[in-house]
Design a protein around this motif. Structure first.
Motif, short mmCIF file in Angstrom:
data_model
loop_
_atom_site.label_atom_id
_atom_site.label_comp_id
_atom_site.label_asym_id
_atom_site.label_seq_id
_atom_site.Cartn_x
_atom_site.Cartn_y
_atom_site.Cartn_z
N VAL A 461 1.06 -1.74 -0.07
CA VAL A 461 -0.08 0.52 -0.14
C VAL A 461 0.90 1.51 0.01
CG1 VAL A 461 -0.24 0.38 2.46
CG2 VAL A 461 -2.46 0.66 0.71
N ILE A 462 2.06 1.07 0.04
CA ILE A 462 3.05 2.18 0.80
C ILE A 462 3.80 2.21 -0.68
CG2 ILE A 462 2.84 2.50 3.10
CD1 ILE A 462 6.24 1.18 2.88
N GLN A 463 3.73 1.43 -1.65
CA GLN A 463 4.30 1.77 -2.98
C GLN A 463 4.45 3.16 -3.45
OE1 GLN A 463 5.75 -0.57 -5.85
NE2 GLN A 463 5.77 -2.71 -4.65
N GLY A 464 5.65 3.72 -4.25
CA GLY A 464 5.29 4.97 -5.10
C GLY A 464 4.63 5.05 -5.60
N SER A 465 3.90 3.51 -6.77
CA SER A 465 2.44 3.93 -8.04
C SER A 465 2.32 2.81 -7.68
CB SER A 465 3.12 4.85 -9.42
OG SER A 465 1.89 4.83 -9.46
N LEU A 466 1.13 2.76 -7.35
CA LEU A 466 0.34 1.04 -7.93
C LEU A 466 -0.05 1.64 -9.75
CD1 LEU A 466 -1.01 0.67 -4.88
CD2 LEU A 466 0.33 -0.65 -5.87
N GLY A 467 0.33 2.89 -10.19
CA GLY A 467 -0.67 3.27 -11.84
C GLY A 467 0.08 1.60 -12.71
N ALA A 493 -4.52 2.56 -5.97
CA ALA A 493 -4.28 2.18 -7.64
C ALA A 493 -5.10 3.05 -8.48
CB ALA A 493 -4.58 1.10 -7.47
N ALA A 494 -6.34 3.08 -8.35
CA ALA A 494 -7.33 3.53 -9.29
C ALA A 494 -6.72 5.46 -9.50
CB ALA A 494 -8.82 3.83 -9.12
N ASN A 495 -6.14 6.18 -8.54
CA ASN A 495 -5.82 7.53 -8.85
C ASN A 495 -4.53 8.11 -8.32
OD1 ASN A 495 -8.71 8.59 -9.43
ND2 ASN A 495 -9.02 7.03 -7.48
N PRO A 522 -3.89 5.65 -14.25
CA PRO A 522 -4.63 4.57 -13.52
C PRO A 522 -5.11 3.38 -14.11
CG PRO A 522 -5.76 7.23 -14.25
CD PRO A 522 -4.47 6.26 -14.82
N THR A 523 -5.32 2.38 -13.02
CA THR A 523 -5.25 1.04 -13.16
C THR A 523 -6.46 0.95 -12.48
OG1 THR A 523 -3.67 0.33 -12.33
CG2 THR A 523 -4.98 -0.89 -11.28
N VAL A 657 -14.44 3.76 -18.27
CA VAL A 657 -14.79 3.69 -16.80
C VAL A 657 -13.43 3.27 -15.74
CG1 VAL A 657 -16.10 3.39 -14.73
CG2 VAL A 657 -17.10 3.85 -16.50
N SER A 658 -12.70 3.48 -15.28
CA SER A 658 -11.91 3.62 -14.85
C SER A 658 -11.78 2.43 -13.16
CB SER A 658 -10.38 5.02 -14.23
OG SER A 658 -10.60 5.62 -13.71
N MET A 659 -12.47 3.33 -12.65
CA MET A 659 -12.34 2.29 -10.93
C MET A 659 -14.56 2.89 -10.96
SD MET A 659 -11.93 4.47 -7.15
CE MET A 659 -11.48 2.74 -5.84
N LEU A 660 -15.11 1.03 -10.47
CA LEU A 660 -17.01 0.49 -10.10
C LEU A 660 -16.23 1.04 -8.24
CD1 LEU A 660 -19.13 0.51 -10.83
CD2 LEU A 660 -18.42 -1.84 -11.70
N ARG A 661 -17.18 1.25 -7.68
CA ARG A 661 -17.04 1.71 -6.57
C ARG A 661 -17.86 1.06 -6.05
NH1 ARG A 661 -16.54 6.10 -4.53
NH2 ARG A 661 -16.28 6.56 -2.71
N GLU A 662 -19.04 0.30 -4.98
CA GLU A 662 -19.68 -0.32 -4.81
C GLU A 662 -19.87 -1.05 -3.75
OE1 GLU A 662 -21.75 -2.15 -9.06
OE2 GLU A 662 -20.37 -3.42 -7.85
N ARG A 663 -20.91 -0.80 -2.31
CA ARG A 663 -21.43 -2.27 -1.31
C ARG A 663 -21.96 -2.78 -1.23
NH1 ARG A 663 -19.30 -0.08 3.26
NH2 ARG A 663 -18.04 2.29 3.61
N VAL A 664 -22.23 -3.85 -0.96
CA VAL A 664 -22.86 -5.26 -1.31
C VAL A 664 -23.52 -5.13 0.46
CG1 VAL A 664 -22.98 -7.61 -2.28
CG2 VAL A 664 -21.10 -6.13 -3.02
N ASP A 665 -24.99 -5.67 -0.10
CA ASP A 665 -25.62 -5.88 1.38
C ASP A 665 -25.56 -7.72 1.65
OD1 ASP A 665 -27.93 -6.78 -0.16
OD2 ASP A 665 -29.21 -5.37 -0.07
N VAL A 666 -26.40 -7.62 2.74
CA VAL A 666 -26.23 -9.21 3.20
C VAL A 666 -26.60 -10.12 2.53
CG1 VAL A 666 -26.19 -7.99 5.31
CG2 VAL A 666 -28.44 -8.75 4.49
#
Length: 907
Positions: A461-467, A493-495, A522-523, A657-666
């Motif tokens: 997580v502390i990589q210089g870049s995750l792109g 990674a996405a930004n 961006p990844t 679309v470079s990033m898809l951000r979701e929450r998933v319910d039970v």
């Protein structure tokens, strides 16, 4: 007693009863209060399974590391309907991976950070245990030459090669336990869902084989698949047909391997699935403390009963505590677990004082002598820092600094001066700036030494870049302790520009400085956070959340492996693919597909595994319905605010679309994630990421001190055992010398390398490919836990004996013959053998039980199958109940309604 099936059953049975009682009481209270909020633990099956897993992991901490490793690395036969082919990855691929890492690190980091280039290449086995996994019904008939006499395993590898989609799976287990056996049930499910094949690798595990040993093995598996050596049973797998996948520690290893491939300009796989990846071993995010009650991870981390192997310091030395106030005023070198950056004047003054003192005493100055009676508090140490240094920076160290420090950083000898500022062990960032900083005096993680935790290949997580990475599908549980670091990882990674690395990290490594400039693309990332779920939600396969996760992972794997790179560059998300993927009933309606009565062939003519195969758990199209529902929701959400385009909506993907951000319910239903500014993980300053902080340290220390007190007598016995093994090792070396052991000790020429063959279940020597042994690490500094550099554990003695008498490296001139008296003694040792190599470390070599036991791993699989069947039955019963209610209500309305028109109702 150790961790075994019996002790697990004794420990877990009361937990099951207690959980049932508490669950019933809690559900009754919610019913009385009219509380209709939905929680994952409202399902009795998940509630029980959650506490079973939590109790098992807690049991592991009450026993030794070796005991937990042995239990989870015992070979368990695969189900008869699955095709599992065991094999060994040969030294050819291992050495190729080693060369790649040597190139990545460079000579300076190999010496300063890793401790050398030889010790981590040493292994006890002649390769890496691995498995090909798929379903038998997916195998295809292949015509083999009449003169080839192949075993069933050797024939099955070519029979599965028509399956294009390949998943390279790296199992989890905190880097030190778990195996391909604990995860095989899940891997069979992945192969079935994606109608492909899985390659699982049983990498070496810490603390016997700490970082970078597991990373080398993951890279070796990748090279073995993509560039198989002569004699390998499979054809080369194109990287475009391969996907990395891993959970927990395995997810972190996958991400680290991806960055190595990217940095070296090597082909990356088509994508990667990261399930609850552990990517920050410094524990610098809030959820590590806040989510302990809702996760299966022990609240104090992984502390264990003392053994000759672990902890390195069984008890604090000389009665001191494991964490002490900082005894030196100069802060550590940037990037070594602290934000405290030295000013040039302080560095220079302290350096000159120590040099003068050393001259007066006729010796050289040493960094450990940098002590100051007037040790300042954290606020005083931070006073000289600029605002840019406090907040981190996105530019390289040279360009991000300002003022005097920037100028001093360009002065000759400045790096040499900074070497005097590196404390061992590193300091702790305090919550109260008025407090005196703490320093760790014990190793806190099993995977890597404390000084290594801030390395980007240890904590990615502390990589210089995750792109510039391949598409990532990242899953996390909202209730797990790693939630925040996973969320931050996905957004970083996405930004790449929006989430920069800490300035100290960039100053520490040349590659990280280069990466900031080179990798800013961006990844493509799909992030999902599951409500109420704990660490590695896929373990609980019977829940709605996990059912949807398995289906979604399978669709992602198929999407990225069956489309071109150009197509994936436009759209790496199967949810945005138009037209939607055709999910056929005969492929996915598992219960119907597997019933013998549905086959056109008579049952008497069917193979045994077909006719006697039970209906698989969860054999309904429920996961398909959830996936299609969520696919529509994702398209609908992404299309908001866009101008309708009939042609695009019918023929083309939703691209760009470079990033898809979701929450998933039970229930497995998705919804958009909240804005970034409302997510706590994204509000953590870059200057604090990758720092060892006071809260997690005190949590760990509380548990460790409790264990020190509880197992004080055991720790004393451990010291005696270590002395016993030291004497045994000395005797072994002395006898080997007397029997003719000769080593090339003067220099280390490049080993002669020949191409070795890869044979299934091979136990033959490949000594010409074995580069190094335990006697070849002079001048190197392996971590204290590594058995390669130790002589005080059973495993280190077994490793030496194997290298001396059975599979010598190229640095040995002779292979002596064991004496008859020693062979007789070995025959009475259950962990040795009179003629064969002794059993190697349980962190590397699987244990094969002499009898077929009822193993705990198989019991868990049976429990999961039972829960799946119960879950499916509950769903059917619920549907029938709802239909009956609707009919009853409709009949009543029809009888009382003044309208003579009959009411319609569903049959």
């Amino acid at each position: 007693m150790g961790v075994n099936t019996g002790s697990a059953a004794i420990h877990i049975t009361p937990v099951v009863v207690k959980t049932f009682y508490k669950h019933t009481k809690r559900k009754g209270q919610k019913l009385r209060e009219g509380d209709h909020t939905e929680e994952a633990t409202d399902d009795i099956l998940f509630d029980e399974a959650f506490h079973i897993v939590k109790a098992f992991i807690a049991l592991g901490t009450r026993n030794t590391v070796e005991s937990l490793q042995s239990f989870t690395n015992t070979h368990v036969p695969a189900p008869y309907w699955a095709c599992v082919v065991p094999l060994q990855i040969p030294f050819t691929s291992c050495n190729k991976a080693a060369d790649a890492l040597i190139d990545w690190f460079g000579p300076e980091d190999l010496k300063r950070v890793v401790g050398g280039e030889r010790w981590w290449q040493i292994r006890g086995m002649d390769g890496i245990d691995s498995e090909w996994i798929t379903e038998k019904e997916y195998l295809e008939d292949v015509d083999f030459p009449a003169d080839r006499d192949l075993s069933e395993d050797e024939a099955n590898v070519p029979r599965m090669e028509h399956l294009e989609s390949v998943m390279l799976y790296v199992h989890g287990g905190a880097f030190f336990w778990g195996s391909i056996n604990t995860h095989r049930y899940q891997l069979i499910r992945y192969a079935r869902k994606m109608k492909g094949r899985v390659f699982a690798v049983n990498y070496r595990k810490a603390p016997q084989f700490p970082w970078p040993c597991p990373l080398q093995d993951v890279l070796a598996a990748y090279f073995y698949l993509t560039s198989p050596p002569p004699g390998a049973p499979h054809k080369a797998v194109s990287p475009s047909k391969l996907v990395f996948a891993g959970d927990s520690a395995g997810g972190g290893l996958c991400l680290a391997a991806l960055t190595v491939l990217r940095d070296l300009g090597l082909p990356q796989p088509a994508g990667a699935v990261l399930i609850s990846p552990w990517v920050d071993l410094t524990h610098s995010f809030p959820s590590v403390i806040k989510n302990t009650a809702t996760d299966i991870i022990p609240p104090h981390g992984f502390v264990h009963k003392p053994s000759p192997l672990w902890p390195v310091d069984t008890l604090p030395e000389d009665g001191r505590t494991r964490v002490l106030p900082a005894p030196t005023n100069p802060p550590p070198r940037p990037g070594h677990a602290d934000t405290l950056k030295p000013s040039s004047s302080r560095v220079k003054d302290q350096l000159e004082q120590r040099i003068e003192q050393g001259k007066s005493e006729g010796r050289a100055a040493h960094s450990a002598e940098l002590r100051d009676e007037s040790v300042g508090n954290q606020e005083e140490m931070l006073r000289d820092m600029t605002p840019e240094e406090r907040e981190g920076g996105s530019k390289s160290a040279a360009s991000s600094e300002s003022g005097a420090d920037s100028q001093d950083g360009n002065k000759p000898g400045y790096d040499t001066e900074l070497d005097f500022w590196e404390p061992k062990p590193p300091r702790v960032l305090m919550n109260d700036p008025e407090a005196r900083p703490l320093e760790l005096h014990s190793q806190i993680q099993l995977y890597a030494a404390t000084e290594q935790l801030t390395h980007p290949l240890v904590s990615p997580v502390i990589q210089g870049s995750l792109g510039n990475l391949c598409p990532l599908y990242i899953l996390a549980g909202d209730g797990e302790v790693l939630r925040d670091e996973i969320i931050y990882l996905a957004h970083k990674a996405a930004n790449p520009k929006e989430y920069p690395a800490r300035g100290g990290v960039l100053k520490q490594g040349r590659r990280q400085q280069e990466n900031v400039e080179k990798f800013q693309t961006p990844t493509k990332v799909h992030l999902q956070v599951y409500d109420g779920m704990c660490h590695v939600l896929t373990v609980f396969t019977f829940t709605d959340s996990a059912k949807y996760a398995y289906r979604s992972i399978a669709e992602f794997v198929k999407h990225v492996t069956l489309h071109t790179a150009e197509h994936l560059d436009r759209n790496p998300f199967p949810e945005f693919h138009l037209p939607p993927a055709d999910i056929k009933d005969d492929d996915l309606d598992e219960s119907r597909r597997r019933r013998p009565s549905q086959s056109r062939v008579k049952s008497s003519e069917q193979p045994f595994w077909r006719t006697h195969r039970p209906n698989p758990p969860g054999g309904s199209r429920e996961d398909v319905k959830m996936y299609k529902h969520n696919e529509g929701k994702a398209k609908e959400e992404e299309s908001k605010g866009q101008t309708p385009n009939s042609e695009q909506s019918q023929r083309r993907d939703i691209s760009g679309v470079s990033m898809l951000r979701e929450r998933v319910d039970v229930f497995g239903h998705v919804r958009p994630m909240e804005p970034k500014d409302q997510i706590e993980a994204l509000r953590v300053s870059p200057s604090e990421i990758g720092l060892i902080k006071e809260g997690p340290v005190k949590h760990w220390l509380a548990g460790q001190e409790q264990w020190d007190k509880k197992f004080k007598r055991s720790a004393t016995k451990v010291a005696m055992k270590r002395k016993y093994y030291e004497a045994k090792a000395a005797k072994l070396i002395k006898q080997a010398r007397e029997q003719g052991l000769e080593l090339r000790r003067e220099h280390y020429p490049s080993p002669t390398r020949i191409q070795s063959t890869a044979s299934l279940n091979s136990t033959r020597e490949v000594g010409n490919e074995r580069r190094w042994g335990p006697f070849d690490i002079e001048g190197e500094q392996p971590p204290p836990s590594a058995i390669v550099g130790r002589r005080d554990t059973r495993e280190s003695v077994a490793l030496m004996k194997m290298m001396i008498y059975h599979s010598a490296p190229t640095t040995h001139k002779t292979v002596p013959k064991i004496k008859t008296s020693d062979a007789i003694r070995a025959a009475f040792d259950p962990q040795d053998h009179p003629t064969k190599a002794p059993q190697q470390s349980v962190s590397e070599q699987q244990i094969y039980a002499r009898m077929l036991p009822i193993h705990g791993v198989r019991i868990w699989q049976s429990l999961v199958s039972y829960f799946m069947r119960c879950s499916a039955r509950k769903a059917v019963d619920g549907k029938d109940y709802a239909v009956d209610k609707i009919r009853t209500t409709s009949d009543k309305i029809g009888m009382t309604s003044p309208d003579p028109t009959p009411k319609s109702s569903s049959p």
